[in-house]
Design an enzyme around this catalytic site. Structure first.
Site, mmCIF file in Angstrom:
data_model
loop_
_atom_site.group_PDB
_atom_site.id
_atom_site.type_symbol
_atom_site.label_atom_id
_atom_site.label_comp_id
_atom_site.label_asym_id
_atom_site.label_seq_id
_atom_site.Cartn_x
_atom_site.Cartn_y
_atom_site.Cartn_z
ATOM 1 N N ALA A 36 0.817 -1.218 0.000
ATOM 2 C CA ALA A 36 0.000 0.000 0.000
ATOM 3 C C ALA A 36 0.849 1.266 0.000
ATOM 4 C CB ALA A 36 -0.932 0.004 1.213
ATOM 5 N N GLN A 78 4.059 4.009 -1.243
ATOM 6 C CA GLN A 78 4.316 4.801 -2.444
ATOM 7 C C GLN A 78 5.235 4.098 -3.433
ATOM 8 O OE1 GLN A 78 2.823 7.419 -3.400
ATOM 9 N NE2 GLN A 78 4.095 8.181 -5.083
ATOM 10 N N ILE A 79 6.248 3.381 -2.941
ATOM 11 C CA ILE A 79 7.170 2.704 -3.857
ATOM 12 C C ILE A 79 6.430 1.615 -4.626
ATOM 13 C CG2 ILE A 79 9.261 1.302 -4.035
ATOM 14 C CD1 ILE A 79 10.279 2.803 -1.539
ATOM 15 N N ASN A 95 12.756 -3.427 12.886
ATOM 16 C CA ASN A 95 12.494 -4.264 11.715
ATOM 17 C C ASN A 95 12.920 -5.719 11.841
ATOM 18 O OD1 ASN A 95 11.205 -2.428 9.892
ATOM 19 N ND2 ASN A 95 13.146 -1.344 9.713
ATOM 20 N N ASP A 100 22.123 3.105 -5.118
ATOM 21 C CA ASP A 100 23.423 3.767 -4.961
ATOM 22 C C ASP A 100 24.186 3.778 -6.292
ATOM 23 O OD1 ASP A 100 23.420 3.968 -1.895
ATOM 24 O OD2 ASP A 100 23.109 1.830 -2.229
ATOM 25 N N HIS A 129 24.336 -0.434 2.319
ATOM 26 C CA HIS A 129 23.531 0.689 1.838
ATOM 27 C C HIS A 129 23.310 1.629 3.027
ATOM 28 C CE1 HIS A 129 20.547 3.020 -0.257
ATOM 29 N NE2 HIS A 129 19.620 2.722 0.635
#
Length: 342
Positions: free
Chosen positions: A13, A15-16, A105, A159, A187
């Site tokens: 759901a 934005q990406i 996470n 990157d 990253h």
């Protein structure tokens, strides 16, 4: 038309994912003859927003899209999938530290890793995007031991693209004229964008980026700083994380995995280390890779100078620290769950 591939997207759901829908469903990634089935996964509280996304997808009449499954169940989400794209996590905000992100996470990727291991195809190809991407991918792989190690990747093509942009802007050329940049490591703010082996085509002549730029200080300082800070600069300006550039990097990553890399060219991917270049085995580390028939191979035998080795060592050490922090959180979660059952 080819038989459909099943693709799960977590955090669907967001934005990406929204920006990723058109290239996925339009055949821009897997080809105009490859049908797909989407498994869209999100938390229960975001299911209404997910239904809005599905309405838009359906109204777009994509002929390659055979079915959409929306769910807040990990079992349904990961059942028999061929590709798994992990976008869902506790999001980074301005001034959020990576260690806070990691603590939030680990339990998400621990749970989803167990579900991936149990329900996905054993040939599933995995791409972790949500940060801290390398260590999230490490936890995911650790919790899914039956899936081949070479099938786990995290996104460092963002990157890679950012580095190409900086060089292209400096030289006033198009980004696609620049080849064989390397993104080493994590990253994060320690990532090492390396142009020692990169080339650029100028006036139909291929030359090294170092020769073209003719400013070693800029390449060692401002260039690296610009790549490292780009995500933070976008957050500071937008008050939101990168979206368009992330979606484009996902497309680039998946297309390379699906079609392979060009001969004598490489891209950057976070993959599980086999010990190459002195990196601890098992860490998820960004390397230069070549891909043929879906098989990812780390580019070997690149001769690194002492400064490059030092830069790689810094990002390597950070990943080892992140791994230890993540395993402590994972162990703590396990102990708490165990106590709750007594």
């Amino acid at each position: 038309m080819k038989d459909p591939v099943r693709i799960v997207i977590t955090g669907a759901a967001g934005q990406i994912a929204y920006l990723l829908m058109h290239p996925l469903c339009n055949g821009d990634i897997f080809g105009k003859d490859q049908t797909i089935i989407l498994h869209l996964f999100n938390t229960t509280r975001r299911m209404t927003a997910l239904q809005g996304l599905i309405m838009e997808i359906v109204d777009s009449n994509y002929p390659l899209l055979k079915n959409i499954i929306s769910t807040d169940s990990e079992q349904i989400a990961f059942q028999d999938v061929d590709f798994a794209i992990f976008l869902g996590s506790v999001p980074r905000k301005d001034a959020t530290h990576r260690k806070e992100l990691l603590n939030d996470n680990v339990k998400i990727f621990q749970s989803q890793g167990i579900a991936l291991d149990k329900f996905a195809k054993k040939t599933v190809k995995v791409l972790v995007v949500s940060n801290p991407a390398n260590t999230n991918c490490y936890i995911l792989a650790r919790c899914a031991p039956s899936i081949p190690r070479e099938n786990f990747t995290c996104l460092t093509h963002l990157d890679h693209n950012r580095a190409r942009t900086q060089i292209a802007s400096r030289l006033q050329v198009l980004p696609d004229t620049i080849k064989n940049i390397i993104i080493w490591g994590n990253h994060s703010s320690t990532v090492f964008p390396d142009v020692h082996f990169a080339t650029v085509s100028i006036d139909n002549r291929k030359i090294s980026v170092y020769e073209a730029v003719q400013n070693d200080n800029w390449l060692r300082d401002d260039f690296i700083a610009a790549v490292r800070k780009r995500g933070g600069d976008i957050i500071a300006a937008r008050k939101l994380t990168s979206s368009i550039s992330v979606a484009k990097a996902i497309v680039d990553h998946l297309k390379s995995w699906w079609y392979g890399t060009n001969e004598n060219e490489w891209i950057s991917m976070g993959v599980i280390s086999d010990g190459s270049y002195g990196v601890e085995k098992g860490l998820v580390f960004s390397y230069p890779v070549q891909i043929k028939n879906g098989k990812i191979s780390i580019v070997q035998n690149l001769k690194l100078d002492n400064w490059s080795i030092e830069m790689i060592d810094k990002t390597h050490k950070e990943l080892i620290e992140e791994k230890h922090d993540a395993l402590q959180v994972k162990s703590s979660e396990y102990d708490q769950n165990k106590k709750s059952k007594i």
